[in-house]
Design an enzyme around this catalytic site. Structure first.
Site, mmCIF file in Angstrom:
data_model
loop_
_atom_site.group_PDB
_atom_site.id
_atom_site.type_symbol
_atom_site.label_atom_id
_atom_site.label_comp_id
_atom_site.label_asym_id
_atom_site.label_seq_id
_atom_site.Cartn_x
_atom_site.Cartn_y
_atom_site.Cartn_z
ATOM 1 N N CYS A 113 94.293 10.415 93.174
ATOM 2 C CA CYS A 113 93.362 9.974 92.126
ATOM 3 C C CYS A 113 92.355 8.934 92.629
ATOM 4 O O CYS A 113 91.305 8.741 92.016
ATOM 5 C CB CYS A 113 94.130 9.421 90.934
ATOM 6 S SG CYS A 113 95.233 10.630 90.165
ATOM 7 N N HIS A 250 89.119 5.207 86.790
ATOM 8 C CA HIS A 250 89.802 6.499 86.843
ATOM 9 C C HIS A 250 90.398 6.768 85.469
ATOM 10 O O HIS A 250 91.038 5.894 84.874
ATOM 11 C CB HIS A 250 90.896 6.458 87.907
ATOM 12 C CG HIS A 250 91.857 7.593 87.834
ATOM 13 N ND1 HIS A 250 91.456 8.911 87.755
ATOM 14 C CD2 HIS A 250 93.221 7.615 87.813
ATOM 15 C CE1 HIS A 250 92.523 9.683 87.697
ATOM 16 N NE2 HIS A 250 93.600 8.926 87.738
ATOM 17 N N ASN A 280 93.377 13.653 82.734
ATOM 18 C CA ASN A 280 93.369 13.098 84.087
ATOM 19 C C ASN A 280 92.962 14.203 85.053
ATOM 20 O O ASN A 280 93.727 15.131 85.301
ATOM 21 C CB ASN A 280 94.758 12.558 84.426
ATOM 22 C CG ASN A 280 94.819 11.902 85.802
ATOM 23 O OD1 ASN A 280 93.932 12.076 86.628
ATOM 24 N ND2 ASN A 280 95.882 11.152 86.051
#
Length: 323
Positions: A113, A250, A280
């Protein structure tokens, strides 16, 4: 002083959006449960023919169009991804070919990520070092392909998509008033591997494997790690939370985003949140969020923008950019 200035941006999403209600028929969950714990309301899932490379190519073309450039103007492509089309060659090389490029060079960046932040920092180094004048930085993922759709703690969290920026070398004065990347801070700590990982790979199981996560453990570390690198960026540049125009985090979990902003003293109206729209999307989440905020006019030229992420490994990092 050479700075890496953002010249164009782009995004691409799969055709199919999957709302929380649709997942109620897949695993034992509910729209209320997902929204309350994560802030996610929908995510996009790649269908047949939609891959990390195809999404990355679409995002790259959109970024080039906005930059009024062609693939011939690009020297380097960096693709941040944990879900490549193939074990090798790199998805970046695949995208290079899809764009019709036979010059320059291309490679993938794997930091889960945090991948887009790592890729931004790397592109900045190549530009400032004189090895590239223009770099396509792409975050692209098809995380739906590595999810265990029987695991309700993970399959509701992730989605697919891609985003891209074109970074270009430009002369700066060497002050924080310059446009472009002002500072980057990257971290990793492999002792946390078992908290967020994929249980497969070519040299271990010979399979792709599925994503596994200890959600509470990830949450416990996330806010501290995120604030660590943002505070490092503040210290390096002398700016404060009050000076920031936007925080683009993020998009993993609304609670983590809110907790980090609160700890840093950044008001919610300065935080770009798109986790409700995309879920996500790992390395794609920051450029997707940037694209939304640029399209709707929130982020403008001259704005001071902090990008931050934390992901499996653990990896974490922050990049401060003046747009």
């Amino acid at each position: 002083m050479i700075r890496s200035v953002v010249r164009g941006y782009g995004a691409a999403l799969p055709k199919r959006a999957v709302a929380n209600r649709e997942l109620e028929g897949v695993v034992e969950t509910s729209d209320e449960w997902i929204v309350q714990r994560t802030g996610i309301r929908q995510r996009y899932i790649a269908g047949e023919g939609e891959t990390t490379a195809s999404l990355g190519e679409a995002a790259a073309r959109a970024a080039l169009d906005k930059a009024a450039l062609t693939p011939a103007d690009i020297d380097l492509i960096i693709v941040a991804t944990s879900t490549p089309d193939n074990t090798f060659p790199a998805t970046a090389v695949n995208i290079q070919n899809r764009l019709g490029m036979t010059h320059g060079f291309a490679f993938d960046m794997q930091a889960v990520c945090s991948g887009f932040v790592y890729a931004m920092a790397t592109a900045d180094m190549y530009i400032r070092g004189g090895m590239a004048k223009r770099v396509l930085v792409i975050g692209a993922e098809t995380f739906s392909r590595i999810l265990d759709w029987k695991d309700r703690t993970t399959c509701v969290l992730f989605g697919d998509g891609a985003g891209a920026l074109v970074l270009e070398a430009a002369e700066g004065e060497g002050t924080i008033a310059d446009r472009g990347v002002l500072t980057s801070h990257l971290r990793s700590d492999g002792t946390h591997k078992e908290k967020l990982y994929v249980d497969g790979g070519p040299s271990t199981t010979g399979t792709v494997g599925h994503l596994r996560m200890e959600g509470r453990e990830v949450f416990k570390h996330a806010v501290g790690m995120i604030t660590d690198v943002i505070e490092a960026a503040f210290e390096a540049t002398g700016i404060t939370a009050e000076d920031l125009d936007w925080l683009v985090p993020h998009q993993a979990n609304r609670r983590i985003i809110d907790g980090s902003a609160k700890k840093l003293g950044i008001p919610s109206e300065k935080v770009v949140v798109t986790v409700d729209l995309h879920g996500n999307t790992s390395a794609a989440s920051i450029p997707l969020a940037l694209s939304v905020a640029l399209d709707d006019g929130r982020i403008k030229q001259g704005d001071l923008v902090m990008l931050e992420a934390m992901g499996g490994g653990f990896t974490w990092g922050a990049v401060l950019v003046r747009w």
